[in-house]
Design a protein around this motif. Structure first.
Motif, PDB file in Angstrom:
ATOM      1  N   LEU A 163       0.901  -1.142  -0.024  1.00 40.10           N
ATOM      2  CA  LEU A 163       0.215  -0.130  -0.148  1.00 40.10           C
ATOM      3  C   LEU A 163       0.884   1.159  -0.112  1.00 40.10           C
ATOM      4  O   LEU A 163       1.983   1.208   0.324  1.00 40.10           O
ATOM      5  N   LEU A 164       0.204   2.435  -0.175  1.00 40.14           N
ATOM      6  CA  LEU A 164       1.133   3.637  -0.281  1.00 40.14           C
ATOM      7  C   LEU A 164       0.787   4.064   1.140  1.00 40.14           C
ATOM      8  O   LEU A 164      -0.231   4.402   1.572  1.00 40.14           O
ATOM      9  N   ALA A 165       1.876   4.730   1.856  1.00 42.59           N
ATOM     10  CA  ALA A 165       1.918   5.306   3.125  1.00 42.59           C
ATOM     11  C   ALA A 165       1.586   6.888   2.999  1.00 42.59           C
ATOM     12  O   ALA A 165       2.685   7.321   2.988  1.00 42.59           O
ATOM     13  N   ILE A 166       0.659   7.469   2.754  1.00 41.07           N
ATOM     14  CA  ILE A 166       0.526   8.800   2.300  1.00 41.07           C
ATOM     15  C   ILE A 166       0.476   9.455   3.715  1.00 41.07           C
ATOM     16  O   ILE A 166      -0.371   9.498   4.613  1.00 41.07           O
ATOM     17  N   GLU A 167       1.479  10.359   4.009  1.00 37.89           N
ATOM     18  CA  GLU A 167       1.887  10.509   5.385  1.00 37.89           C
ATOM     19  C   GLU A 167       2.280  12.008   5.596  1.00 37.89           C
ATOM     20  O   GLU A 167       2.882  12.667   4.726  1.00 37.89           O
TER      21      GLU A 167
ATOM     22  N   ALA B 206      -4.295   1.151  -3.091  1.00 36.34           N
ATOM     23  CA  ALA B 206      -4.193   1.130  -1.674  1.00 36.34           C
ATOM     24  C   ALA B 206      -3.700   2.082  -0.890  1.00 36.34           C
ATOM     25  O   ALA B 206      -2.361   2.129  -1.191  1.00 36.34           O
ATOM     26  N   CYS B 207      -4.210   2.662   0.142  1.00 37.65           N
ATOM     27  CA  CYS B 207      -3.260   3.532   0.899  1.00 37.65           C
ATOM     28  C   CYS B 207      -3.792   3.650   2.509  1.00 37.65           C
ATOM     29  O   CYS B 207      -4.838   3.169   2.807  1.00 37.65           O
ATOM     30  N   TRP B 208      -2.866   4.016   3.376  1.00 33.33           N
ATOM     31  CA  TRP B 208      -3.581   4.587   4.555  1.00 33.33           C
ATOM     32  C   TRP B 208      -3.237   6.386   4.475  1.00 33.33           C
ATOM     33  O   TRP B 208      -2.325   6.728   3.640  1.00 33.33           O
ATOM     34  N   ILE B 209      -3.782   7.273   4.989  1.00 39.24           N
ATOM     35  CA  ILE B 209      -3.530   8.517   5.140  1.00 39.24           C
ATOM     36  C   ILE B 209      -3.192   9.123   6.548  1.00 39.24           C
ATOM     37  O   ILE B 209      -4.201   8.961   7.393  1.00 39.24           O
ATOM     38  N   THR B 210      -2.259   9.521   6.820  1.00 40.21           N
ATOM     39  CA  THR B 210      -2.063  10.265   7.955  1.00 40.21           C
ATOM     40  C   THR B 210      -1.560  11.731   7.973  1.00 40.21           C
ATOM     41  O   THR B 210      -0.976  12.170   7.229  1.00 40.21           O
ATOM     42  N   PHE B 211      -2.029  12.533   8.973  1.00 42.92           N
ATOM     43  CA  PHE B 211      -1.841  13.918   8.984  1.00 42.92           C
ATOM     44  C   PHE B 211      -0.885  14.024   9.999  1.00 42.92           C
ATOM     45  O   PHE B 211      -0.808  13.730  11.089  1.00 42.92           O
ATOM     46  N   SER B 212      -0.312  15.528   9.905  1.00 40.69           N
ATOM     47  CA  SER B 212       0.504  16.233  10.895  1.00 40.69           C
ATOM     48  C   SER B 212      -0.492  17.194  11.542  1.00 40.69           C
ATOM     49  O   SER B 212      -1.304  17.754  10.687  1.00 40.69           O
ATOM     50  N   CYS B 213      -0.354  17.113  12.640  1.00 45.22           N
ATOM     51  CA  CYS B 213      -1.447  17.977  13.688  1.00 45.22           C
ATOM     52  C   CYS B 213      -0.776  18.994  14.241  1.00 45.22           C
ATOM     53  O   CYS B 213       0.338  18.687  15.003  1.00 45.22           O
ATOM     54  N   LYS B 214      -1.735  19.989  14.683  1.00 48.85           N
ATOM     55  CA  LYS B 214      -1.185  20.834  15.601  1.00 48.85           C
ATOM     56  C   LYS B 214      -1.777  21.144  16.892  1.00 48.85           C
ATOM     57  O   LYS B 214      -1.506  21.839  17.811  1.00 48.85           O
ATOM     58  N   SER B 215      -2.880  20.426  16.998  1.00 53.46           N
ATOM     59  CA  SER B 215      -3.504  20.549  18.223  1.00 53.46           C
ATOM     60  C   SER B 215      -4.413  19.189  18.520  1.00 53.46           C
ATOM     61  O   SER B 215      -4.148  18.521  17.746  1.00 53.46           O
TER      62      SER B 215
END
Length: 316
Positions: free
Chosen positions: A165-169, A190-199
């Protein structure tokens, strides 16, 4: 056949992701003070990348992520490579990961009764290519068409190289995440998607992570949604926000607790930061099903995570 997150979770109930590629390479003596960052090692010492992957599998990871986060065609061309050479280096990142998995599996993984791991191909945000900390800000100031053109060929190369899968990060922007999910669907990938977060509720560009998760949940190629490269004390709340709107597995692989200075490109650990394994326990209790580490985490931390999640550790 490509392996899915669902297949591994059926076997393991909870899935361990690897730790930082950059930190592990620095521990092996690599100098990453470069716009290409860990992708520089694809050129100089690819055998060390394979060593990192094998070390993470040995530490208990059920998934390792390719060294392609900052491996981009324009980035390599800026360094003097041809387009064909740049494409070959991107593909090589997946080949090294797959080779490491097979070597570890035959040497010890299969005999130990471990789950056959997933290979995830890192797709960093446009901000990572800028090498100025924009993956923690977003608001790139470019059009959707420019963003699509930047991502398209690299995603095709990574997927066609045969990872699971693609690790969309480290995505700071809801717009970029939705565009990437659309592209995954167009590719029948196929992928997962993960975000950078500030709060505790917001991704770095300021949108609510619950809104992002709700928008992504119906894309058929998205196998998990979550958070990476984020301060660990924010993560339990963010897990709850995602779970309130989305039934997909939640994936988290935050930073160690160290804080990043994009000007000096250095990390520092604040006083009183608790052990990584204790954070992992919190994230499991909050409902995350895939847990690993990002910047400043290493094989020792992943061994801690494996121990906490599996109530005992066979990774030495």
């Amino acid at each position: 056949m490509r392996r899915t997150i669902g297949q591994v979770l059926e076997e393991t109930k909870i899935m361990v992701i690897d730790g930082a590629m950059s930190t592990a390479l620095e521990e092996l003596g690599c100098d990453l003070n470069d716009a290409l960052w860990s992708a520089k090692v694809l050129i100089e010492s690819p055998e060390k990348i394979k060593e990192v992957h094998k070390n993470y599998f040995a530490a208990g990871a059920d998934c390792s992520i390719s060294a392609s986060y900052q491996a981009t065609i324009p980035g390599f061309i800026k360094r003097g490579f041809t387009e064909a050479e740049a494409e070959s280096l991107i593909v090589r990142s997946v080949e090294l990961l797959k080779e490491a998995r097979e070597e570890w599996w035959e040497e010890s993984g299969k005999a130990a009764g471990r789950a056959y791991p997933i290979t995830a191909c890192a797709v960093g945000p446009y901000g990572a290519y800028l090498a100025d900390g924009s993956e923690y800000k977003g608001n790139y100031g470019i059009s959707k068409e420019e963003l699509r053109a930047f991502h398209k060929r690299r995603m095709e190369l990574l997927w066609n190289a045969g990872g699971d899968l693609l690790a969309i990060e480290t995505i700071p922007s809801m717009e970029e995440a939705i565009l990437l999910a659309e592209m995954v669907e167009e590719m029948d990938a196929a992928c997962w998607i993960t975000f950078s977060c500030k709060s505790e509720t917001e991704i770095c560009e300021g949108q609510k992570i619950a809104d992002c998760a709700k928008a992504l949940a119906d894309f058929k190629g998205v196998q998990a949604i979550g958070i990476n490269c984020t301060a660990p004390h924010l993560v339990a709340s963010l897990i709850g926000e995602i779970k309130s709107v989305c039934d997909l597995p939640v994936i988290v692989y935050p930073n160690s607790g160290a804080e990043y200075d994009p000007t000096t490109k250095t990390w520092s650990i604040p006083e009183g930061c608790k052990p990584y394994g204790e954070f992992a326990k919190d994230w499991k209790e909050a409902g995350a099903e895939l847990i690993g580490g990002c910047c400043c985490t290493n094989a020792k931390n992943i061994c801690e995570v494996h121990h906490v999640l599996r109530d005992g550790c066979d990774c030495h």
